[in-house]
Design a protein around this motif. Sequence first.
Motif, PDB file in Angstrom:
ATOM      1  N   VAL A  68       5.615 -22.968  -6.102  1.00  0.00           N
ATOM      2  CA  VAL A  68       4.202 -22.664  -6.370  1.00  0.00           C
ATOM      3  C   VAL A  68       3.653 -23.580  -7.454  1.00  0.00           C
ATOM      4  N   ILE A  69       4.441 -23.803  -8.494  1.00  0.00           N
ATOM      5  CA  ILE A  69       4.014 -24.688  -9.576  1.00  0.00           C
ATOM      6  C   ILE A  69       3.750 -26.096  -9.036  1.00  0.00           C
ATOM      7  N   ALA A  71       3.004 -26.896  -5.988  1.00  0.00           N
ATOM      8  CA  ALA A  71       1.844 -26.852  -5.097  1.00  0.00           C
ATOM      9  C   ALA A  71       0.537 -26.867  -5.889  1.00  0.00           C
ATOM     10  N   VAL A  72       0.492 -26.087  -6.969  1.00  0.00           N
ATOM     11  CA  VAL A  72      -0.707 -26.063  -7.807  1.00  0.00           C
ATOM     12  C   VAL A  72      -0.939 -27.437  -8.428  1.00  0.00           C
ATOM     13  N   ALA A  73       0.133 -28.044  -8.918  1.00  0.00           N
ATOM     14  CA  ALA A  73       0.007 -29.371  -9.524  1.00  0.00           C
ATOM     15  C   ALA A  73      -0.458 -30.397  -8.492  1.00  0.00           C
ATOM     16  N   ALA A  75      -2.278 -29.781  -5.848  1.00  0.00           N
ATOM     17  CA  ALA A  75      -3.685 -29.511  -5.560  1.00  0.00           C
ATOM     18  C   ALA A  75      -4.586 -30.075  -6.655  1.00  0.00           C
ATOM     19  N   ARG A  76      -4.083 -30.104  -7.877  1.00  0.00           N
ATOM     20  CA  ARG A  76      -4.863 -30.650  -8.994  1.00  0.00           C
ATOM     21  C   ARG A  76      -4.614 -32.150  -9.182  1.00  0.00           C
ATOM     22  N   GLY A  82       3.600 -31.217 -12.424  1.00  0.00           N
ATOM     23  CA  GLY A  82       4.227 -30.108 -11.735  1.00  0.00           C
ATOM     24  C   GLY A  82       5.738 -30.256 -11.651  1.00  0.00           C
ATOM     25  N   VAL A 132       4.045 -22.594 -16.123  1.00  0.00           N
ATOM     26  CA  VAL A 132       2.748 -22.260 -15.529  1.00  0.00           C
ATOM     27  C   VAL A 132       1.619 -22.791 -16.401  1.00  0.00           C
ATOM     28  N   VAL A 135       0.617 -26.466 -15.723  1.00  0.00           N
ATOM     29  CA  VAL A 135      -0.183 -26.829 -14.544  1.00  0.00           C
ATOM     30  C   VAL A 135      -1.500 -26.067 -14.490  1.00  0.00           C
ATOM     31  N   THR A 136      -1.774 -25.250 -15.479  1.00  0.00           N
ATOM     32  CA  THR A 136      -3.018 -24.475 -15.520  1.00  0.00           C
ATOM     33  C   THR A 136      -4.102 -25.250 -16.257  1.00  0.00           C
ATOM     34  N   ARG A 141      -6.038 -21.290 -19.634  1.00  0.00           N
ATOM     35  CA  ARG A 141      -4.779 -21.038 -20.334  1.00  0.00           C
ATOM     36  C   ARG A 141      -4.796 -19.819 -21.253  1.00  0.00           C
TER      37      ARG A 141
END
Length: 281
Positions: A68-69, A71-73, A75-76, A82, A132, A135-136, A141
């Motif tokens: 998930v981390i 994937a989020v990274a 996407a950003r 990530g 988390v 990558v936020t 944060r």
Amino acid sequence: MSRRFRWALLAALGFVIVPSVYAVAVLTPTGQRIEDAALGGVRESDLFGSDTALNVISVPVILLLVVVIAAVAFARRRLAVGLGAGFVVLASAATSTLLKRIAERPEIAQSPTPNSFPSGHATIALAALFAVLMVTPRRLRPVVLVVGAVYAVFVANQTVVYGWHRVSDIIGACAVALFWLGLVRAVGPAVDRGTRGDRDGHRGPRRVVTVVLLLAVAATVLVGVVALLVGTTGGDHGAMLLAGRMASSAGVLAVITAVWLADGMHTVPRTTRPDGPAVHV
């Protein structure tokens, strides 16, 4: 002081804390007796009534978190960040497991509880929070940190209340997670885009989080000291257990506070929008 240098200092601090705590709390009769005194206050009916928070932490969940981390990274468009965040989680978990095998606990104080240094659950809870946060977006944060801090403190308390771990196990776990986060943040890719527009958000929530963290550390330390005095003078195992819980909570909160401050989230730097001049936020 540059931000990378601050992270390097935190990594060095974590590297020093692990053997120091182990030497004082595990390898000395006095350290073992003080920590094991809290185990006498462990009861079948504990404060929380459920070990759900502990059961969440498992190998499949850890691997899912890393995915998930990443994937989020992705996407950003921060895949390198990530990967670094995922490495923090995996390296922390591996280090904690390895230390349990090589950091033997000599039975010099006739303890009924076997070796448990450091706590794997606390290590993962903290490493996951730190990963988390990497990558936020900065504006989110404060919320992520508060939620993650509550969970990490909850996990640390549960392990102590159930008699799974001693205070040194929690402090060692904090140091392991801090070391890997500091190392990755010091030598890895920059987490924030800076002038490329990763905006900070409003200053109010950030200041509130800073104040709450500092007050929480002070409160847990104060309650822990009072409980320790009551426990040592009156032989109250319940007070000693409370002191252990507060010491564990204070350690977790102190490390989280150090990470928050090192990340520069307590300040209000200038940021630049991608399409405009520098502005204050």
